[in-house]
Design an enzyme around this catalytic site. Structure first.
Site, PDB file in Angstrom:
ATOM      1  N   GLN A   1      -8.968  -3.279   8.823  1.00 56.64           N
ATOM      2  CA  GLN A   1      -8.452  -1.954   8.599  1.00 56.64           C
ATOM      3  C   GLN A   1      -8.538  -1.402   7.579  1.00 56.64           C
ATOM      4  O   GLN A   1      -7.877  -1.914   6.515  1.00 56.64           O
ATOM      5  CB  GLN A   1      -6.953  -1.999   9.139  1.00 56.64           C
ATOM      6  CG  GLN A   1      -6.367  -0.531   9.107  1.00 56.64           C
ATOM      7  CD  GLN A   1      -4.725  -0.732   9.374  1.00 56.64           C
ATOM      8  OE1 GLN A   1      -4.123  -1.768   8.808  1.00 56.64           O
ATOM      9  NE2 GLN A   1      -4.403   0.480   9.374  1.00 56.64           N
TER      10      GLN A   1
ATOM     11  N   GLU B   1      10.550   2.507   3.470  1.00 54.54           N
ATOM     12  CA  GLU B   1      11.022   3.783   3.348  1.00 54.54           C
ATOM     13  C   GLU B   1      10.260   4.785   3.964  1.00 54.54           C
ATOM     14  O   GLU B   1      10.877   5.830   4.679  1.00 54.54           O
ATOM     15  CB  GLU B   1      10.514   4.020   1.777  1.00 54.54           C
ATOM     16  CG  GLU B   1      11.689   3.218   0.684  1.00 54.54           C
ATOM     17  CD  GLU B   1      11.219   1.746   0.612  1.00 54.54           C
ATOM     18  OE1 GLU B   1       9.948   1.631   1.094  1.00 54.54           O
ATOM     19  OE2 GLU B   1      12.072   1.125   0.085  1.00 54.54           O
TER      20      GLU B   1
ATOM     21  N   GLU C   1       0.017  -0.787  15.086  1.00 50.55           N
ATOM     22  CA  GLU C   1      -0.026  -1.699  14.262  1.00 50.55           C
ATOM     23  C   GLU C   1       1.329  -2.162  13.975  1.00 50.55           C
ATOM     24  O   GLU C   1       1.942  -2.982  13.869  1.00 50.55           O
ATOM     25  CB  GLU C   1      -0.395  -1.180  12.789  1.00 50.55           C
ATOM     26  CG  GLU C   1      -0.099  -2.152  11.599  1.00 50.55           C
ATOM     27  CD  GLU C   1      -0.819  -1.631  10.408  1.00 50.55           C
ATOM     28  OE1 GLU C   1      -0.861  -0.289  10.339  1.00 50.55           O
ATOM     29  OE2 GLU C   1      -1.281  -2.372   9.682  1.00 50.55           O
TER      30      GLU C   1
ATOM     31  N   SER D   1      -6.036   1.999   3.349  1.00 54.30           N
ATOM     32  CA  SER D   1      -5.452   2.177   2.017  1.00 54.30           C
ATOM     33  C   SER D   1      -6.377   2.201   1.096  1.00 54.30           C
ATOM     34  O   SER D   1      -7.516   1.564   1.041  1.00 54.30           O
ATOM     35  CB  SER D   1      -4.527   0.927   1.862  1.00 54.30           C
ATOM     36  OG  SER D   1      -3.524   0.995   2.782  1.00 54.30           O
TER      37      SER D   1
END
Ligand SMILES: Cc1cc2nc3c(=O)[nH]c(=O)nc-3n(C[C@H](O)[C@H](O)[C@H](O)COP(=O)(O)OP(=O)(O)OC[C@H]3O[C@@H](n4cnc5c(N)ncnc54)[C@H](O)[C@@H]3O)c2cc1C
Length: 407
Positions: free
Chosen positions: A118, A376, A236, A121
């Protein structure tokens, strides 16, 4: 609510026995068996017929598993390295791919013959992945890719990558993205390992310099990349958070084993009592996690999961970190030494002693609350999209991406 085909458990069991007559896990290797499983529509029974499924309710996958284990001591589970392809690649190809793509890609995802990664990022875009900078510029029937991805798990052994790139910098960040399937062997793709605190390099940096990618490898339409990416991310989170499925605190079994094998007399009675309490809490938490995952799955109303998948991802990540910390406490000062034979290596399955496993997992579990979205971010998603709380201020949402200040 998704429409599923009707089939009784008994008919599904009969079909599974027919598979076992043709290919038995004890008599053939994993690839051969899983190819046959796909052909029989028993790979993922909730997928449509012709794509490894039978269009059944996803809960019926367990019936197939149960029948296989009844008749075979060997089970060819999902290959560990196929996790991204199976957990994320397959649902996204099924949802957005052309018929040709589905026929070409799905069988080899399931058999484990083709590994997927994947490519989301980037150094400047992790939690805020929609702000990414890798560009794709149209050139005839192709797109030309330039940019850098980071933390790309399994890129070093992948055949295909799910990639989001910016195809229009003049519109707000979410609107200018498109989603591609990248051939990881294409000229201009360079993969460099990144080493983790565990000593392994399961992830990588991926550099793309003038990489050509055919327009036919786009999933969804130009500019719809964010929508496709959300499908990937939701799957995911369910794939990562799906742990703890074994009953009776199964996920905490390695900890319980360490506890039973602990050295006698190493601690005072009071210390033992505190530690026993912590171990018991981990067991209970694992049970809660198992039931929470089940509830999140039951809440899944259509083929692809919604934001509720973040419940199990968050709970799983935080609980694993706590559990492996307790494992360190149980081992005491022994936990500080690496096991004999621990070496720098690329990702390999299994560390074969309970103590070695715990030491490895203690380090590895730091990543659980980062990969697939941090805890978070999971709390933000749950707060805003599940509980309906007010959203965070987002000042760049309507600004063209090229005008958003970045470092
Ligand atoms: C083991 C591992 C495997 C990975 N594999 C892949 C992969 O295969 N493919 C891929 O694309 N990526 C992968 N990643 C990357 C992962 O998705 C990102 O690391 C993650 O999304 C966080 O992004 P970041 O590292 O840029 O941190 P940042 O986004 O810079 O966050 C830094 C800190 O700020 C906090 N933060 C950021 N924004 C907010 C906010 N709005 N509200 C509250 N807190 C906030 C974060 O929680 C974090 O604590 C992997 C990561 C790990 C650790």
């Amino acid at each position: 609510m998704a429409e599923y085909n009707e089939m009784s458990d008994e008919v599904l069991r009969e079909r599974t026995r027919a598979l076992l007559e043709e290919a038995h896990p004890e008599k053939c290797d994993s690839v051969t068996f899983r190819r046959a499983q796909y052909e029989h529509g028993l790979a993922w029974v909730h997928f449509p017929e012709g794509y490894g499924g039978l269009g059944l309710n996803p809960r019926m996958n367990v019936v197939v598993y149960d029948e296989i284990t009844k008749h075979s001591k060997v089970v060819h589970h999902d290959p560990g390295e196929a996790i991204i392809g199976i957990g994320m690649g397959a649902p996204v190809v099924l949802t957005y791919g052309t018929d040709e793509m589905k026929k070409r890609l799905l069988p080899k995802i399931f058999s484990g013959e083709e590994i997927w990664c994947q490519l989301f990022s980037e150094p400047g875009a992790g939690s805020d992945v929609a702000g990414l900078a890798t560009s794709a510029v149209r050139d005839g029937d192709d797109w030309i890719l330039n940019g850098q991805k980071v933390w790309t798990t399994l890129a070093h052994i992948s055949r295909w990558g799910m990639l989001i790139a910016r195809t229009d910098p003049d519109v707000p960040k979410h609107d200018g993205l498109s989603y591609f399937i990248l051939d990881m062997r294409a000229p201009g793709v360079e993969i460099r390992p990144l080493y983790q605190i565990t000593g392994e390099a399961e992830f990588n940096e991926v550099f793309m310099t003038d990489v050509r990618i055919p327009n036919s490898h786009m999933l969804g339409k130009e500019g719809q990349g964010w929508r496709v990416a959300i499908t990937t991310l939701m799957n995911e989170r369910v794939a990562i958070g799906g742990g703890g499925s074994k009953k009776k605190g199964g996920g905490s079994a390695p900890l319980i084993k360490l506890w039973k094998d602990r050295k006698p007399g190493a601690r005072s009675a009071a210390q033992e009592a505190i530690l026993r309490d912590k171990v018991t809490r981990c067991y209970i938490e694992n049970e809660l996690l198992r039931m929470t995952s089940q509830r999140a799955r039951a809440a899944q109303k259509s083929g692809n999961p919604g934001p509720e998948g973040s419940v199990s991802k968050l709970a799983h990540a935080e609980s694993l970190k706590r559990m492996w910390e307790v494992a360190m406490d149980v081992m005491g000062s022994d936990a500080l030494a690496f096991e004999h034979g621990y070496e720098l290596r690329r990702s390999t399955p299994g560390i074969d002693t309970p103590r070695g496993l715990a030491k490895y997992q203690f380090l590895r579990s730091r990543a659980n609350s980062i990969e697939g979205g941090t805890s978070e971010i999971m709390r933000n998603i749950l707060g805003e999209r599940v509980l309906g709380l007010p959203g965070e201020p987002r000042v760049d949402k309507t600004v063209p991406w090229k005008d958003v200040p970045r470092s």
